[in-house]
Design a protein around this motif. Structure first.
Motif, PDB file in Angstrom:
ATOM      1  N   LEU A  16       4.395   6.218  -5.485  1.00 45.29           N
ATOM      2  CA  LEU A  16       4.333   7.049  -6.684  1.00 45.29           C
ATOM      3  C   LEU A  16       3.518   6.294  -7.726  1.00 45.29           C
ATOM      4  CD1 LEU A  16       7.295   8.825  -8.477  1.00 45.29           C
ATOM      5  CD2 LEU A  16       5.668   7.463  -9.754  1.00 45.29           C
ATOM      6  N   VAL A  17       2.523   6.966  -8.319  1.00 48.08           N
ATOM      7  CA  VAL A  17       1.676   6.325  -9.333  1.00 48.08           C
ATOM      8  C   VAL A  17       1.768   7.082 -10.650  1.00 48.08           C
ATOM      9  CG1 VAL A  17      -0.664   5.619  -9.960  1.00 48.08           C
ATOM     10  CG2 VAL A  17       0.076   5.465  -7.573  1.00 48.08           C
ATOM     11  N   PHE A  18       2.074   6.338 -11.706  1.00 46.57           N
ATOM     12  CA  PHE A  18       2.029   6.893 -13.063  1.00 46.57           C
ATOM     13  C   PHE A  18       0.648   6.596 -13.629  1.00 46.57           C
ATOM     14  CE2 PHE A  18       6.657   6.605 -12.658  1.00 46.57           C
ATOM     15  CZ  PHE A  18       7.048   7.813 -13.235  1.00 46.57           C
ATOM     16  N   ALA A  19      -0.158   7.648 -13.795  1.00 41.22           N
ATOM     17  CA  ALA A  19      -1.513   7.480 -14.327  1.00 41.22           C
ATOM     18  C   ALA A  19      -2.009   8.825 -14.859  1.00 41.22           C
ATOM     19  CB  ALA A  19      -2.449   6.960 -13.238  1.00 41.22           C
TER      20      ALA A  19
ATOM     21  N   ILE B 225       7.949   2.975  -3.673  1.00 44.72           N
ATOM     22  CA  ILE B 225       7.404   1.981  -4.602  1.00 44.72           C
ATOM     23  C   ILE B 225       6.671   2.697  -5.731  1.00 44.72           C
ATOM     24  CG2 ILE B 225       5.190   1.655  -3.415  1.00 44.72           C
ATOM     25  CD1 ILE B 225       5.710  -1.441  -3.898  1.00 44.72           C
ATOM     26  N   VAL B 226       6.713   2.103  -6.914  1.00 43.43           N
ATOM     27  CA  VAL B 226       6.094   2.708  -8.089  1.00 43.43           C
ATOM     28  C   VAL B 226       4.983   1.812  -8.620  1.00 43.43           C
ATOM     29  CG1 VAL B 226       6.465   3.603 -10.428  1.00 43.43           C
ATOM     30  CG2 VAL B 226       8.280   3.817  -8.710  1.00 43.43           C
ATOM     31  N   VAL B 227       3.820   2.426  -8.877  1.00 41.46           N
ATOM     32  CA  VAL B 227       2.690   1.741  -9.498  1.00 41.46           C
ATOM     33  C   VAL B 227       2.409   2.452 -10.817  1.00 41.46           C
ATOM     34  CG1 VAL B 227       0.218   1.208  -9.298  1.00 41.46           C
ATOM     35  CG2 VAL B 227       1.696   1.072  -7.273  1.00 41.46           C
ATOM     36  N   ALA B 228       2.022   1.700 -11.832  1.00 43.40           N
ATOM     37  CA  ALA B 228       1.716   2.311 -13.126  1.00 43.40           C
ATOM     38  C   ALA B 228       0.528   1.614 -13.772  1.00 43.40           C
ATOM     39  CB  ALA B 228       2.922   2.241 -14.055  1.00 43.40           C
ATOM     40  N   THR B 229      -0.324   2.387 -14.422  1.00 45.33           N
ATOM     41  CA  THR B 229      -1.378   1.777 -15.230  1.00 45.33           C
ATOM     42  C   THR B 229      -0.718   1.271 -16.518  1.00 45.33           C
ATOM     43  OG1 THR B 229      -1.906   3.961 -16.139  1.00 45.33           O
ATOM     44  CG2 THR B 229      -3.268   3.175 -14.303  1.00 45.33           C
ATOM     45  N   PRO B 230      -1.235   0.184 -17.101  1.00 46.15           N
ATOM     46  CA  PRO B 230      -0.600  -0.404 -18.289  1.00 46.15           C
ATOM     47  C   PRO B 230      -0.371   0.583 -19.429  1.00 46.15           C
ATOM     48  CG  PRO B 230      -2.227  -1.918 -17.416  1.00 46.15           C
ATOM     49  CD  PRO B 230      -2.376  -0.637 -16.625  1.00 46.15           C
ATOM     50  N   ASP B 231      -1.275   1.545 -19.601  1.00 44.48           N
ATOM     51  CA  ASP B 231      -1.134   2.510 -20.698  1.00 44.48           C
ATOM     52  C   ASP B 231       0.000   3.509 -20.470  1.00 44.48           C
ATOM     53  OD1 ASP B 231      -2.721   3.490 -18.570  1.00 44.48           O
ATOM     54  OD2 ASP B 231      -3.478   5.110 -19.827  1.00 44.48           O
ATOM     55  N   MET B 232       0.560   3.514 -19.234  1.00 49.97           N
ATOM     56  CA  MET B 232       1.663   4.428 -18.934  1.00 49.97           C
ATOM     57  C   MET B 232       3.028   3.763 -19.043  1.00 49.97           C
ATOM     58  SD  MET B 232       0.433   7.391 -18.444  1.00 49.97           S
ATOM     59  CE  MET B 232       1.955   8.125 -17.882  1.00 49.97           C
ATOM     60  N   MET B 233       3.057   2.474 -19.386  1.00 50.83           N
ATOM     61  CA  MET B 233       4.336   1.759 -19.394  1.00 50.83           C
ATOM     62  C   MET B 233       5.283   2.234 -20.495  1.00 50.83           C
ATOM     63  SD  MET B 233       4.600   0.074 -16.744  1.00 50.83           S
ATOM     64  CE  MET B 233       6.104  -0.857 -17.094  1.00 50.83           C
ATOM     65  N   GLY B 234       4.744   2.890 -21.503  1.00 54.06           N
ATOM     66  CA  GLY B 234       5.613   3.483 -22.534  1.00 54.06           C
ATOM     67  C   GLY B 234       6.471   4.577 -21.933  1.00 54.06           C
ATOM     68  N   VAL B 235       5.877   5.375 -21.053  1.00 58.59           N
ATOM     69  CA  VAL B 235       6.594   6.449 -20.360  1.00 58.59           C
ATOM     70  C   VAL B 235       7.528   5.859 -19.310  1.00 58.59           C
ATOM     71  CG1 VAL B 235       6.332   8.449 -18.822  1.00 58.59           C
ATOM     72  CG2 VAL B 235       4.748   8.127 -20.744  1.00 58.59           C
ATOM     73  N   VAL B 236       6.998   4.924 -18.511  1.00 59.89           N
ATOM     74  CA  VAL B 236       7.779   4.324 -17.427  1.00 59.89           C
ATOM     75  C   VAL B 236       8.951   3.503 -17.978  1.00 59.89           C
ATOM     76  CG1 VAL B 236       7.694   2.812 -15.409  1.00 59.89           C
ATOM     77  CG2 VAL B 236       5.731   4.245 -15.959  1.00 59.89           C
TER      78      VAL B 236
ATOM     79  N   PRO C  68       7.968  -0.969 -11.988  1.00 52.09           N
ATOM     80  CA  PRO C  68       6.682  -1.659 -11.841  1.00 52.09           C
ATOM     81  C   PRO C  68       6.670  -2.963 -12.634  1.00 52.09           C
ATOM     82  CG  PRO C  68       6.357   0.649 -12.414  1.00 52.09           C
ATOM     83  CD  PRO C  68       7.811   0.362 -12.593  1.00 52.09           C
ATOM     84  N   ASN C  69       5.942  -3.953 -12.099  1.00 54.39           N
ATOM     85  CA  ASN C  69       5.919  -5.266 -12.731  1.00 54.39           C
ATOM     86  C   ASN C  69       4.551  -5.921 -12.518  1.00 54.39           C
ATOM     87  OD1 ASN C  69       6.369  -8.384 -12.515  1.00 54.39           O
ATOM     88  ND2 ASN C  69       8.167  -7.632 -13.599  1.00 54.39           N
ATOM     89  N   PRO C  70       3.971  -6.501 -13.573  1.00 54.95           N
ATOM     90  CA  PRO C  70       2.652  -7.134 -13.425  1.00 54.95           C
ATOM     91  C   PRO C  70       2.651  -8.266 -12.384  1.00 54.95           C
ATOM     92  CG  PRO C  70       3.234  -6.903 -15.752  1.00 54.95           C
ATOM     93  CD  PRO C  70       4.462  -6.567 -14.962  1.00 54.95           C
ATOM     94  N   LYS C  71       3.766  -8.994 -12.268  1.00 53.05           N
ATOM     95  CA  LYS C  71       3.832 -10.117 -11.325  1.00 53.05           C
ATOM     96  C   LYS C  71       3.696  -9.667  -9.872  1.00 53.05           C
ATOM     97  CE  LYS C  71       6.478 -13.528 -13.962  1.00 53.05           C
ATOM     98  NZ  LYS C  71       7.722 -14.333 -13.992  1.00 53.05           N
ATOM     99  N   SER C  72       4.139  -8.460  -9.602  1.00 53.92           N
ATOM    100  CA  SER C  72       4.048  -7.968  -8.229  1.00 53.92           C
ATOM    101  C   SER C  72       2.813  -7.083  -8.040  1.00 53.92           C
ATOM    102  CB  SER C  72       5.312  -7.188  -7.852  1.00 53.92           C
ATOM    103  OG  SER C  72       5.500  -6.092  -8.714  1.00 53.92           O
TER     104      SER C  72
ATOM    105  N   VAL D 149       1.723  -3.106 -11.952  1.00 56.71           N
ATOM    106  CA  VAL D 149       1.251  -2.627 -13.254  1.00 56.71           C
ATOM    107  C   VAL D 149      -0.201  -3.074 -13.354  1.00 56.71           C
ATOM    108  CG1 VAL D 149       1.481  -2.738 -15.763  1.00 56.71           C
ATOM    109  CG2 VAL D 149       3.530  -2.799 -14.337  1.00 56.71           C
ATOM    110  N   THR D 150      -1.113  -2.140 -13.154  1.00 57.26           N
ATOM    111  CA  THR D 150      -2.521  -2.500 -13.067  1.00 57.26           C
ATOM    112  C   THR D 150      -3.413  -1.274 -13.270  1.00 57.26           C
ATOM    113  OG1 THR D 150      -4.231  -3.394 -11.586  1.00 57.26           O
ATOM    114  CG2 THR D 150      -2.435  -2.197 -10.550  1.00 57.26           C
ATOM    115  N   PHE D 151      -4.638  -1.522 -13.766  1.00 55.18           N
ATOM    116  CA  PHE D 151      -5.622  -0.439 -13.848  1.00 55.18           C
ATOM    117  C   PHE D 151      -6.346  -0.277 -12.512  1.00 55.18           C
ATOM    118  CE2 PHE D 151      -5.511  -0.931 -18.586  1.00 55.18           C
ATOM    119  CZ  PHE D 151      -5.189   0.387 -18.879  1.00 55.18           C
ATOM    120  N   ASP D 152      -6.266  -1.303 -11.649  1.00 59.47           N
ATOM    121  CA  ASP D 152      -6.907  -1.228 -10.335  1.00 59.47           C
ATOM    122  C   ASP D 152      -5.938  -0.579  -9.348  1.00 59.47           C
ATOM    123  OD1 ASP D 152      -8.441  -1.499  -8.095  1.00 59.47           O
ATOM    124  OD2 ASP D 152      -8.868  -3.645  -8.363  1.00 59.47           O
ATOM    125  N   VAL D 153      -5.747   0.721  -9.522  1.00 60.55           N
ATOM    126  CA  VAL D 153      -4.745   1.424  -8.715  1.00 60.55           C
ATOM    127  C   VAL D 153      -5.163   1.513  -7.241  1.00 60.55           C
ATOM    128  CG1 VAL D 153      -3.708   2.737 -10.600  1.00 60.55           C
ATOM    129  CG2 VAL D 153      -5.686   3.677  -9.411  1.00 60.55           C
TER     130      VAL D 153
END
Length: 229
Positions: free
Chosen positions: A73-76, A111-122, A136-140, A143-147
Motif C-alpha cells: 500500500l502506497v500513500f502518495a 507493508i506500507v510505503v509513504a512519500t514524506p509529504d504524506m506523513m501528516g496523513v499517515v 512507514p519509517n525512514p530507517k526501513s 518513507v521515501t520519494f523514490d517509491v
C-alpha cells in the motif's frame, strides 16, 4: 503437542549449539506440516530496547526473497501515485485510504510505503498501524520519494527487522522449499545486517543467542559466535 512436533524434538539435541549448515538442515527436517512452512530466525541481542540509543531497526533485501507474495500500500499523490501504480503497488491513495483503514478497519495489505509529504496523513494512523508493525519509517526505507525503488525492493524480498521489548528480533528467512543452501544465504545476509546495525551504546556481548525454527517446529540453537561461517 502434536505427533509431528514430538518427532521433530527427537531430532534436536538441546545441549548442542549447531553450525549454520546443520541448523538449516534440521529446520527443513523438522518442518513436517503439509504446507510449505516458513523458517524464522530469532536473535536475542545485548541491548536495552527501553533506551532510544539502543534500538535496532532496519531492512535488508534477502538474496532469495521470502517466498511470500507481498501486498504493498502506497500513500502518495499526483505523479508519485502514478509512479507507485506503475511499479506494481496493489493499493495507492491518500486520505481515501486513511479513512478506509480508520473507519472500516481495513488491513488487506502487508507493508506500507509513504512519500514524506504524506506523513501528516499517515501519522494519524499511528495508533492502528504502529501495533501491527505497519507504520512507514525512514530507517526501513518505507518513507521515501523514490517509491519505485521501495516497491521493487519489497517485491524482491526486502524484510524489516526490529528488536522487540524483550530484546529479541524475529525475522523470516524463507520457506522450507528453498532448500538448505538458499536458506543459509538468506540467514547470513540477515545476520550481517544485524551485526552492522549494532548501536554504539550497546555494551558487552551483542549477539547473545541465535535460533531458527519452522512455523510448526521446535527451536534449533546455533553457535552465536559462528553464524557467518
Amino acid at each position: 503437542m502434536g505427533k509431528n512436533y514430538v518427532e521433530s524434538v527427537k531430532l534436536i539435541d538441546k545441549n548442542v549449539l549447531y553450525s549454520t549448515d546443520e541448523a538449516m538442515d534440521l529446520a527443513i527436517k523438522t518442518a513436517k506440516a503439509k504446507f510449505d512452512e516458513t523458517i524464522e530466525l530469532h536473535v536475542r541481542l545485548g541491548v536495552d530496547p527501553r533506551h532510544a540509543d539502543q534500538q535496532v531497526r532496519g531492512a535488508v533485501v534477502l538474496p532469495h526473497g521470502t517466498g511470500k507474495s507481498v501486498r504493498v500500500l502506497v500513500f502518495a499523490k499526483g505523479e508519485k501515485a502514478k509512479e507507485a501504480e506503475a511499479a506494481g503497488a496493489e493499493f495507492v491513495g491518500a486520505e481515501d485510504l486513511a479513512d478506509k483503514i480508520q473507519k472500516e478497519n481495513w488491513f488487506d495489505f502487508d507493508i506500507v510505503v509513504a512519500t514524506p509529504d504524506m506523513m501528516g496523513v499517515v501519522g494519524r494512523l499511528g495508533r492502528v498501524l504502529g501495533p501491527k508493525g505497519l507504520m512507514p519509517n525512514p530507517k526501513s526505507g518505507t518513507v521515501t520519494f523514490d517509491v519505485t525503488k521501495a516497491i521493487e525492493e519489497i517485491k524482491a524480498g526486502k524484510v524489516e527487522y526490529r528488536v522487540d521489548k524483550t530484546a529479541i528480533v524475529h525475522v523470516p528467512v524463507g520457506k522450507k522449499s528453498f532448500g538448505a543452501e538458499k536458506l543459509k544465504e538468506n540467514f547470513q545476509t540477515l545476520m550481517e545486517a544485524l551485526i552492522k546495525a549494532k548501536p554504539a551504546a550497546a555494551k558487552g556481548q551483542y549477539i547473545k543467542s541465535v535460533s531458527v525454527s519452522s512455523t510448526m517446529g521446535p527451536g534449533i540453537k546455533l553457535n552465536p559466535n559462528r553464524v557467518l561461517d
